[in-house]
Scaffold this motif. Structure first.
Motif, PDB file in Angstrom:
ATOM      1  N   ARG A  87     -12.455  -9.514  -1.638  1.00 26.03           N
ATOM      2  CA  ARG A  87     -12.715  -7.954  -1.255  1.00 26.03           C
ATOM      3  C   ARG A  87     -12.399  -7.464   0.064  1.00 26.03           C
ATOM      4  O   ARG A  87     -12.001  -6.234   0.119  1.00 26.03           O
ATOM      5  N   ALA A  88     -12.612  -8.336   1.114  1.00 28.71           N
ATOM      6  CA  ALA A  88     -12.194  -7.868   2.351  1.00 28.71           C
ATOM      7  C   ALA A  88     -10.545  -7.385   2.519  1.00 28.71           C
ATOM      8  O   ALA A  88     -10.336  -6.233   3.078  1.00 28.71           O
ATOM      9  N   MET A  89      -9.868  -8.159   1.770  1.00 23.26           N
ATOM     10  CA  MET A  89      -8.394  -7.854   1.761  1.00 23.26           C
ATOM     11  C   MET A  89      -8.165  -6.491   1.005  1.00 23.26           C
ATOM     12  O   MET A  89      -7.123  -5.678   1.212  1.00 23.26           O
ATOM     13  N   LEU A  90      -8.813  -6.459   0.018  1.00 24.81           N
ATOM     14  CA  LEU A  90      -8.992  -4.998  -0.883  1.00 24.81           C
ATOM     15  C   LEU A  90      -8.976  -3.680   0.065  1.00 24.81           C
ATOM     16  O   LEU A  90      -8.333  -2.785  -0.115  1.00 24.81           O
ATOM     17  N   VAL A  91     -10.083  -3.852   0.751  1.00 22.61           N
ATOM     18  CA  VAL A  91     -10.338  -2.557   1.580  1.00 22.61           C
ATOM     19  C   VAL A  91      -9.164  -2.536   2.622  1.00 22.61           C
ATOM     20  O   VAL A  91      -8.971  -1.328   3.032  1.00 22.61           O
ATOM     21  N   ILE A  92      -8.910  -3.477   3.350  1.00 27.60           N
ATOM     22  CA  ILE A  92      -7.627  -3.286   4.279  1.00 27.60           C
ATOM     23  C   ILE A  92      -6.531  -2.962   3.750  1.00 27.60           C
ATOM     24  O   ILE A  92      -5.833  -1.942   4.283  1.00 27.60           O
ATOM     25  N   THR A  93      -6.064  -3.386   2.797  1.00 30.38           N
ATOM     26  CA  THR A  93      -4.798  -2.920   2.053  1.00 30.38           C
ATOM     27  C   THR A  93      -4.701  -1.398   1.851  1.00 30.38           C
ATOM     28  O   THR A  93      -3.754  -0.595   1.788  1.00 30.38           O
ATOM     29  N   LEU A  94      -6.017  -1.143   1.207  1.00 32.18           N
ATOM     30  CA  LEU A  94      -6.319   0.426   0.979  1.00 32.18           C
ATOM     31  C   LEU A  94      -5.899   1.085   2.012  1.00 32.18           C
ATOM     32  O   LEU A  94      -5.220   2.342   1.869  1.00 32.18           O
ATOM     33  N   VAL A  95      -6.790   1.030   2.986  1.00 33.38           N
ATOM     34  CA  VAL A  95      -6.720   1.810   4.222  1.00 33.38           C
ATOM     35  C   VAL A  95      -5.287   1.843   4.864  1.00 33.38           C
ATOM     36  O   VAL A  95      -4.686   2.895   5.307  1.00 33.38           O
ATOM     37  N   LEU A  96      -4.518   0.892   4.624  1.00 36.48           N
ATOM     38  CA  LEU A  96      -3.157   0.731   5.480  1.00 36.48           C
ATOM     39  C   LEU A  96      -2.214   1.669   4.359  1.00 36.48           C
ATOM     40  O   LEU A  96      -1.491   2.445   5.275  1.00 36.48           O
ATOM     41  N   MET A  97      -2.454   1.468   3.200  1.00 38.31           N
ATOM     42  CA  MET A  97      -1.357   2.324   2.402  1.00 38.31           C
ATOM     43  C   MET A  97      -1.735   3.684   2.633  1.00 38.31           C
ATOM     44  O   MET A  97      -0.691   4.676   2.909  1.00 38.31           O
ATOM     45  N   GLY A  98      -3.048   4.188   2.587  1.00 42.57           N
ATOM     46  CA  GLY A  98      -3.308   5.424   2.762  1.00 42.57           C
ATOM     47  C   GLY A  98      -2.856   6.177   4.075  1.00 42.57           C
ATOM     48  O   GLY A  98      -2.517   7.254   4.115  1.00 42.57           O
ATOM     49  N   VAL A  99      -3.100   5.439   5.271  1.00 40.50           N
ATOM     50  CA  VAL A  99      -2.780   5.856   6.561  1.00 40.50           C
ATOM     51  C   VAL A  99      -1.194   6.025   6.640  1.00 40.50           C
ATOM     52  O   VAL A  99      -0.700   7.297   6.890  1.00 40.50           O
ATOM     53  N   ALA A 100      -0.503   5.179   6.097  1.00 42.35           N
ATOM     54  CA  ALA A 100       1.125   5.504   6.030  1.00 42.35           C
ATOM     55  C   ALA A 100       1.474   6.431   5.271  1.00 42.35           C
ATOM     56  O   ALA A 100       2.365   7.162   5.596  1.00 42.35           O
ATOM     57  N   THR A 101       0.976   6.700   4.075  1.00 50.57           N
ATOM     58  CA  THR A 101       1.046   7.891   3.361  1.00 50.57           C
ATOM     59  C   THR A 101       0.902   9.351   3.931  1.00 50.57           C
ATOM     60  O   THR A 101       1.666  10.161   3.791  1.00 50.57           O
ATOM     61  N   MET A 102      -0.339   9.313   4.443  1.00 53.55           N
ATOM     62  CA  MET A 102      -0.432  10.416   5.257  1.00 53.55           C
ATOM     63  C   MET A 102       0.198  10.860   6.304  1.00 53.55           C
ATOM     64  O   MET A 102       0.765  11.960   6.453  1.00 53.55           O
ATOM     65  N   LEU A 103       0.888   9.635   6.955  1.00 52.71           N
ATOM     66  CA  LEU A 103       1.535  10.053   8.167  1.00 52.71           C
ATOM     67  C   LEU A 103       3.133  10.545   7.551  1.00 52.71           C
ATOM     68  O   LEU A 103       3.624  11.303   8.120  1.00 52.71           O
ATOM     69  N   ILE A 104       3.654  10.138   6.554  1.00 46.59           N
ATOM     70  CA  ILE A 104       4.616  10.520   5.924  1.00 46.59           C
ATOM     71  C   ILE A 104       4.380  12.104   5.718  1.00 46.59           C
ATOM     72  O   ILE A 104       5.600  12.826   5.801  1.00 46.59           O
TER      73      ILE A 104
END
Length: 459
Positions: A87-104
């Protein structure tokens, strides 16, 4: 709460299904919105000085380069997923993907900051690759490890549904931007940014939902017994390297064809070579994603009835049969031909994608399962999807026809089928920590007894 109680709790099952579908949809929306934009505008916005043809190749190359970092994301997520939980890794990967996408979506173009623009774009794409490499394994294990043995195929298809849904969302929003909100030059000037910026809203929704699910009962039991491996990746490659290769080839057979559409190549081919309208092509891609959704769901049910391997073999046979006709349809059938081609592609993709989660979960021992499924999936993505759009574009420019592309797709489908035949169907095998000896033996026709003895504690 015991593992069995969690497994038989309908409310828990519905919550897990909802969380995995929503989470993977958001992750893959972020991933596919990049590929869609790469095929439409990135060559002009970030690689214009290289010229049109080279700019397109570079744009597709950034799609592929991110795949090279998926294994690193899979290594990290697999290690910590096998050590501290799914579960912890699910949350971390989701946040990382979203932040990178928003910055693009906030990134200046080449015309504004020069060479720094494509460099920053590539760095953010690498972050997306790291996230995608770690997300899938956690999502599928949460779904499959909570499920009863006779429903793992359909449970494993839940997170798989997030891929066509993410593609549908990415294609649909881009079509809305190009056709309604910011048509023509407005899309090139600012409209392309909106789908990336929407990720901020989606990430909040996904974060809240994923925080509500319970940890996998298999990992909970592993942690209670203290049976986690110190370095699960080492065990994986020392004892199961051949299994990783075979299972990766299975997914590569799916991904090579899949990234003709999700990687942006077929969209660009229909628009620039066949002169179809951009918005019409994106709407057709959205329809294809709907077909992919239902074929993936159906394949999950089929996997529980006729087995994982049989479902895959049907899918690969269909893929091999359509790789030449699809380009003929797009080249000669206009927009109706594109729709028909996408229906054929999406149906075959679902059959070779829906059962993947359950089969992957059943071929790796519990203590290295997160590492096994994540790394295998990431390697398969590199072999099959990473540079497939770029390779297709190069073959098209070199030969001037799609025959070489179809041959390339046929080869990948046949390799996937052969790898499928080398794996054994493990439907119904117990996934719990006290069954690792059985889990470690018999996944392929090459499995040695020494592997099972290591997991059973015998030397």
């Amino acid at each position: 709460m015991t593992a069995s109680a969690i497994t038989r709790n309908p409310t828990s099952q519905r919550r897990i299904a909802f969380a995995t579908i929503i989470g993977t949809t958001i992750e893959w929306y972020d991933f596919f919105i990049y590929a869609t934009s790469a095929g439409l505008v990135f060559a002009h916005l970030f690689f214009k000085p290289a010229g049109e043809e080279i700019g397109v190749l570079l744009s597709f190359a950034t799609v592929g380069i991110s795949f090279l970092f998926r294994p690193l994301g899979a290594f990290l997520a697999g290690h910590y997923g096998d050590r501290i939980g799914r579960r912890a890794m699910l949350v971390i990967t989701l946040v990382l993907m979203g932040v990178a996408t928003m910055l693009i979506g906030l990134l200046p173009t080449y015309a504004q900051i020069g060479i720094a623009a494509p460099v920053l774009l590539l760095l953010l794409r690498i972050l997306q690759g790291l996230s995608a490499g770690g997300e899938w394994g956690g999502a599928v294990l949460m779904a499959v490890e909570h499920a009863p043995a006779n429903r793992r195929g359909r449970a494993g298809s839940w997170p798989q549904l997030g891929v066509p849904l993410g593609f549908l969302l990415a294609s649909g929003i881009t079509a809305l931007m190009t056709g309604v909100i910011s048509p023509g030059d407005a899309y090139l000037e600012w409209g392309w940014r909106v789908p990336f910026l929407l990720s901020f809203v989606l990430i909040i929704v996904g974060f809240v939902i994923r925080r509500t699910v319970e940890e996998s009962p298999v990992f909970t039991e592993l942690a209670r017994r203290g049976k986690q491996k110190n370095v699960p990746v080492v065990t994986l490659f020392r004892r199961h390297w051949y299994l990783v290769i075979l299972a990766a080839l299975v997914f590569a057979g799916n991904g090579t064809l899949g990234y003709m559409t999700t990687g942006g190549f077929l969209n660009r081919y229909a628009i620039t070579v066949q002169n179809l309208a951009t918005t019409s092509v994106l709407v057709a891609a959205s329809v294809g994603a709907v077909v992919w959704f239902f074929s993936t769901l159906a394949a999950g049910y089929m996997a529980d009835v006729i087995g994982r391997r049989n479902t895959f073999l049907i899918g690969f046979a269909l893929q091999a049969a359509i790789v030449f006709p699809i380009f003929w349809l797009v080249g000669n059938g206009g927009l109706p031909g594109l729709y028909f081609a996408l229906v054929l592609i999406s149906t075959s993709l679902g059959l070779t994608y829906g059962p993947l989660a359950a089969w992957y979960a059943e071929i790796f021992p519990a203590s290295i399962r997160f590492s096994g499924v994540s790394i295998t999936y990431a390697i398969g993505a590199i072999l099959g999807g990473a540079f497939a759009p770029m390779i297709a574009q190069m073959l098209l420019e070199t030969t001037g026809s799609t025959t070489a592309i179809s041959t390339y797709l046929l080869t990948a489908s046949l390799l996937g089928g052969v790898a499928t035949l080398c794996l054994r169907d493990r439907s119904g095998i117990a996934l719990e920590a006290d069954n690792e000896a059985e889990q470690a033996s018999g996944a392929t026709m090459f499995t040695s007894r020494a592997v099972a003895q290591e997991f059973s504690g015998k030397r």
